[in-house]
Structure formats: C-alpha cells, structure tokens
Design an enzyme around this catalytic site. Structure first.
Site, PDB file in Angstrom:
ATOM      1  N   ASN A 114      -7.933  -1.996  14.083  1.00 33.68           N
ATOM      2  CA  ASN A 114      -9.346  -2.278  13.791  1.00 33.68           C
ATOM      3  C   ASN A 114      -9.498  -3.486  12.848  1.00 33.68           C
ATOM      4  O   ASN A 114     -10.566  -3.712  12.296  1.00 33.68           O
ATOM      5  CB  ASN A 114     -10.025  -1.040  13.176  1.00 33.68           C
ATOM      6  CG  ASN A 114      -9.388  -0.609  11.857  1.00 33.68           C
ATOM      7  OD1 ASN A 114      -8.471  -1.274  11.355  1.00 33.68           O
ATOM      8  ND2 ASN A 114      -9.858   0.487  11.294  1.00 33.68           N
ATOM      9  N   GLU A 174      -9.939  -1.137   4.950  1.00 32.12           N
ATOM     10  CA  GLU A 174     -10.566  -0.837   6.233  1.00 32.12           C
ATOM     11  C   GLU A 174     -11.802  -1.724   6.432  1.00 32.12           C
ATOM     12  O   GLU A 174     -12.298  -2.337   5.475  1.00 32.12           O
ATOM     13  CB  GLU A 174     -10.985   0.641   6.250  1.00 32.12           C
ATOM     14  CG  GLU A 174      -9.821   1.628   6.143  1.00 32.12           C
ATOM     15  CD  GLU A 174      -9.087   1.839   7.477  1.00 32.12           C
ATOM     16  OE1 GLU A 174      -9.181   0.979   8.381  1.00 32.12           O
ATOM     17  OE2 GLU A 174      -8.402   2.874   7.592  1.00 32.12           O
ATOM     18  N   HIS A 205      -7.804  -3.981  10.015  1.00 34.35           N
ATOM     19  CA  HIS A 205      -7.584  -3.728   8.585  1.00 34.35           C
ATOM     20  C   HIS A 205      -6.345  -4.464   8.080  1.00 34.35           C
ATOM     21  O   HIS A 205      -5.428  -4.779   8.843  1.00 34.35           O
ATOM     22  CB  HIS A 205      -7.542  -2.230   8.255  1.00 34.35           C
ATOM     23  CG  HIS A 205      -6.351  -1.475   8.748  1.00 34.35           C
ATOM     24  ND1 HIS A 205      -6.460  -0.280   9.418  1.00 34.35           N
ATOM     25  CD2 HIS A 205      -5.025  -1.694   8.644  1.00 34.35           C
ATOM     26  CE1 HIS A 205      -5.257   0.185   9.698  1.00 34.35           C
ATOM     27  NE2 HIS A 205      -4.363  -0.665   9.249  1.00 34.35           N
ATOM     28  N   ASP A 255       0.839  -1.204   0.000  1.00 34.81           N
ATOM     29  CA  ASP A 255       0.000   0.000   0.000  1.00 34.81           C
ATOM     30  C   ASP A 255       0.870   1.248   0.000  1.00 34.81           C
ATOM     31  O   ASP A 255       2.098   1.161   0.134  1.00 34.81           O
ATOM     32  CB  ASP A 255      -0.971  -0.006   1.194  1.00 34.81           C
ATOM     33  CG  ASP A 255      -0.299  -0.319   2.529  1.00 34.81           C
ATOM     34  OD1 ASP A 255       0.941  -0.279   2.593  1.00 34.81           O
ATOM     35  OD2 ASP A 255      -1.016  -0.601   3.497  1.00 34.81           O
TER      36      ASP A 255
HETATM   37  C1  GLP Z   1      -0.884   0.441   8.706  1.00 37.10           C
HETATM   38  C2  GLP Z   1      -0.545  -0.220   7.363  1.00 37.10           C
HETATM   39  C3  GLP Z   1      -0.707  -1.714   7.417  1.00 37.10           C
HETATM   40  C4  GLP Z   1       0.008  -2.216   8.654  1.00 37.10           C
HETATM   41  C5  GLP Z   1      -0.698  -1.744   9.888  1.00 37.10           C
HETATM   42  C6  GLP Z   1      -0.022  -2.162  11.182  1.00 37.10           C
HETATM   43  O1  GLP Z   1      -2.141   1.039   8.656  1.00 37.10           O
HETATM   44  N1  GLP Z   1      -1.313   0.307   6.266  1.00 37.10           N
HETATM   45  O2  GLP Z   1      -0.186  -2.306   6.247  1.00 37.10           O
HETATM   46  O3  GLP Z   1       0.043  -3.606   8.631  1.00 37.10           O
HETATM   47  O4  GLP Z   1      -0.876  -0.352   9.887  1.00 37.10           O
HETATM   48  O5  GLP Z   1       1.136  -1.413  11.389  1.00 37.10           O
HETATM   49  P1  GLP Z   1       2.193  -1.693  12.493  1.00 37.10           P
HETATM   50  O6  GLP Z   1       2.952  -2.897  12.049  1.00 37.10           O
HETATM   51  O7  GLP Z   1       3.064  -0.458  12.536  1.00 37.10           O
HETATM   52  O8  GLP Z   1       1.463  -1.937  13.777  1.00 37.10           O
END
Ligand code: GLP
Length: 236
Positions: free
Chosen positions: A132, A139, A134, A67
C-alpha cells in the site's frame, strides 16, 4: 527521485551492494537506517560476503533498525531485530555498541523513539515498500514530518506480516522511524524486486505526490534512488 532498473535480480543485488561498498569506502563512519522484510536480504548476504572477503568494512559505521513489531517475544525469529541480526549484523564487523533497535516491549517506548537515530540524521536510509506504499511502518496517511513513534498497522500490513512468522499470533502495532527522519536522510534508496511490486512501483513514480502514498513523498527528496529489478520495474 532516480529510477534505476537492473536487468535481473542478480544484477540488482550486485549493483546495490557495489553502491553500498562505495558509500562505506567514502565514509567509513556511515550512519545507516536499515529495513528488514524479504526484499533486502539478498543484498545483506552479498554485503556479508564483501566483509568476509575484505572488500567492505562496517567497523566504524553505525546501524539503526527501521522498525519493530509490538507484542512479539524477544526470541521470536520473526522479530525484525532478530531478522536483521541473523542476516547482517551478527555476520559483519560492526562494533557491538554501533547497532540500535527500538524495543516496543519496554515501557519507555516514547523516550526510545525521541532519542532514536544519529545526532546529525542518517547518512543513508534503505527502505523496502509495502503493497500500500508504506515505508517502514508509516502507513498511508502518515504526515511527511511524522516523528519516530508507536503506530497501528493496517489490516493488509498485518496479513502481509504472516510471511515473517511460523505462527499466527500476528502483530497489530509496532514502532517505526518516522517519515520526518527518513526524508531528512542525506541519501535514500528505495528497494523493490519481483512482479508483485510492479504495481506499487508504477504508482510511486506516476501518482500524485501524496501522504496517502507515503513512498511518493520520496520524489521530493534531492538524493533518492528507486532501485528495482526487471520484474518490479516492468510497468514504469
Ligand atoms: C513490512 C516492513 C517494511 C518492508 C515492507 C516490505 O511491512 N515494515 O519495512 O519494507 O513490509 O516487505 P518485503 O520486503 O518483505 O516485501
């Protein structure tokens, strides 16, 4: 979905990296979809060490970024492409044309989304988990067959993104590989570490499979592993 709980964060890093080296050995042309966020970074660092010591090679493999945030300047260190380049891509033996990212700043984003990903789908998809539930930027409420597309971020995701930036001009939208291509991947690894992920890990495993909890949809996938450390797996 297999739930695999490692005894410590160190064991989790070593275990996931060892699986990854095996997949690359079995299929040197592995096509991968990779996330950023903070969770996978220690695994990327372990893979960089593996490449440097000759225990892994990405020389025939290909990578697609999961993403990207919209309205973030190309040179911003918090941009997901820059994070993935810094922690993995620029430090391994990947061919320069084997690394693909969505660029939401270009006017042809819809076209990019349509063409994004390998012809036969991903061999391996790595994912983190948002609080949440996602996946990438899919989302709650995203359809299980949603394509790669532009998306609006939920307020909690925008607030959580603050940890990736050294300024407060936070992204409100982005582009993400859709749940369709994620769920069509041959193998999917959902990664979670730390006590702050324990609640969402429990919900993913226990709640009803539901588009309101995108990560729960992975329970229908035939080859998905939820790989957690002791803290994230503390409330199974
Ligand atoms: C973000 C990214 C996701 C990621 C998630 C968790 O929103 N778009 O791809 O997996 O948050 O992030 P983290 O690993 O920093 O907890």
């Amino acid at each position: 979905m297999n739930l695999i709980r490692f005894d410590s964060h160190r064991a989790w890093v070593r275990g996931v990296a060892s699986w990854w080296r095996d997949r690359l050995r079995l299929n040197p042309q592995l096509t991968m979809c990779l996330p950023t966020g903070l969770t996978p970074l220690p695994i990327y660092e372990e893979m960089v060490r593996s490449v440097r010591s000759g225990h892994a090679s990405f020389s025939q493999a290909s990578i697609w970024g999961l993403d990207e945030f919209g309205d973030i300047p190309r040179d911003d260190p918090g941009r997901l492409e820059n994070t993935l380049r810094r922690h993995l891509v620029d430090a391994i033996d990947l061919a320069p044309d084997a690394c693909h990212f969505l660029d939401p700043s270009r006017p042809d984003l819809d076209d990019q989304c349509r063409r994004f990903g390998p012809a036969g789908g991903f061999d391996l998809v790595l994912l983190g988990i948002g609080a949440n539930g996602h996946l990438g930027m899919n989302e709650p409420g995203s359809a299980a067959d949603s394509p790669t597309r532009r998306v609006e971020l939920h307020d909690s995701t925008i607030a959580a993104a603050a940890r990736y930036f050294d300024h407060d001009r936070l992204p409100r939208w982005g582009a993400t590989v859709g749940l369709g291509p994620i769920l069509s991947g041959n193998e999917v690894w959902l990664l979670a570490t730390g006590a702050s992920k324990a609640d969402i890990v429990r919900r993913i495993v226990r709640d009803e499979i539901n588009e309101e909890l995108p990560a729960s949809l992975l329970r229908r996938h035939a080859n998905c592993s939820l790989l957690v450390d002791a803290d994230a797996g503390a409330r199974p």
